[in-house]
Enzyme design. Structure first.
Site, PDB file in Angstrom:
ATOM      1  CD  GLU A 144      -3.060  -1.379   0.000  1.00  0.00           C
ATOM      2  OE1 GLU A 144      -3.422  -0.009  -0.369  1.00  0.00           O
ATOM      3  OE2 GLU A 144      -3.416  -1.943  -0.276  1.00  0.00           O
ATOM      4  NE  ARG A 196     -16.487  -2.794   2.175  1.00  0.00           N
ATOM      5  CZ  ARG A 196     -16.587  -4.295   2.190  1.00  0.00           C
ATOM      6  NH1 ARG A 196     -18.421  -4.473   2.262  1.00  0.00           N
ATOM      7  NH2 ARG A 196     -15.508  -5.207   1.758  1.00  0.00           N
ATOM      8  CB  CYS A 229      -5.669  -3.425   6.868  1.00  0.00           C
ATOM      9  SG  CYS A 229      -6.108  -5.192   6.810  1.00  0.00           S
ATOM     10  CG  HIS A 270      -4.318  -5.325   1.351  1.00  0.00           C
ATOM     11  ND1 HIS A 270      -5.058  -4.074   2.061  1.00  0.00           N
ATOM     12  CD2 HIS A 270      -5.858  -5.765   3.308  1.00  0.00           C
ATOM     13  CE1 HIS A 270      -5.253  -3.202   2.647  1.00  0.00           C
ATOM     14  NE2 HIS A 270      -5.772  -3.923   3.268  1.00  0.00           N
TER      15      HIS A 270
END
Length: 212
Positions: A80, A90, A143, A167
């Site tokens: 990332e 979510r 994360c 990830h």
């Protein structure tokens, strides 16, 4: 000897395993030449996960921190580039927290860039035979939260620590539990790729020998 901290997460969202924790354990067990390697498995709980990493940094004073996390639905290992200052979940975390559009650090900067050479890491992973690509979004779940909080801690205290987040996809046994086609990587490919990328990052942090 230089010191490396690798972290992963416990399972969440109904999954039975989390490949990030399994990969962190395997990488720490095998170690990296010239580096003392520690590993830490984090709870999928807002604030608590980052608190544990920060406590480990304060206790161990590692030279480098590699944070791993699961990204179900992605088919590649993705270093990332950036972490952003927002929690927008979510799904609830494992303690039932589900913030919407809330800052991770009040009055903190909008984002932090990773300290690690993320493009080089992705290139070395691909060269080692593992699918990998640079990612420009770590999402807005745990994360991203941990990545942002750790980078903020390092920045605001001026610590000589280099950190970044990677990830990882589902394992095949996780993908098999889904009724729709879901990408995955074997643990062997995953850890092989991660090792290649992390070795490249560590080499970039180690001064080259002086010729005499």
């Amino acid at each position: 000897m230089s010191r490396l901290l690798i972290t992963g997460f416990e399972p969440f969202g109904g999954e039975l395993v989390n490949p990030s924790a399994l990969a962190a354990e395997r990488l720490a067990e095998d170690g990296f030449a010239g580096w003392q390697t520690d590993r830490l498995v984090l709870p999928v709980i807002r604030y608590r996960a980052a608190e544990l990493v920060i406590a480990a940094i304060s206790r161990q004073m590692p030279d480098a921190v590699v944070l791993l996390g699961q990204a179900g639905g992605r088919g590649r290992i993705t270093p990332e580039r950036v972490a952003i200052n927002v929690d927008d979940y979510r799904r609830p975390d494992n303690a039932g927290n589900q913030p919407v559009d809330e800052p991770i650090i009040a009055d903190g900067p909008a984002a932090y860039f990773a300290h690690l050479p993320v493009k080089l890491m992705a290139e070395r992973m691909r060269a080692a035979g593992a699918p990998a690509i640079l990612s420009n979004t770590a999402g807005t779940y745990l994360c991203n939260h941990v990545a942002y909080a750790v980078l903020h801690h390092i920045a605001t205290r001026g610590l000589p620590v280099r950190a970044g987040f990677i990830h990882v996809p589902y394992l095949p046994e996780q993908a098999a539990r889904h009724e729709v086609e879901t990408p995955s990587l074997s643990m062997e490919t995953l850890t092989h790729g991660l090792r290649a990328g992390i070795e490249a990052a560590l080499a970039s942090l180690t001064p080259a020998p002086v010729a005499v």
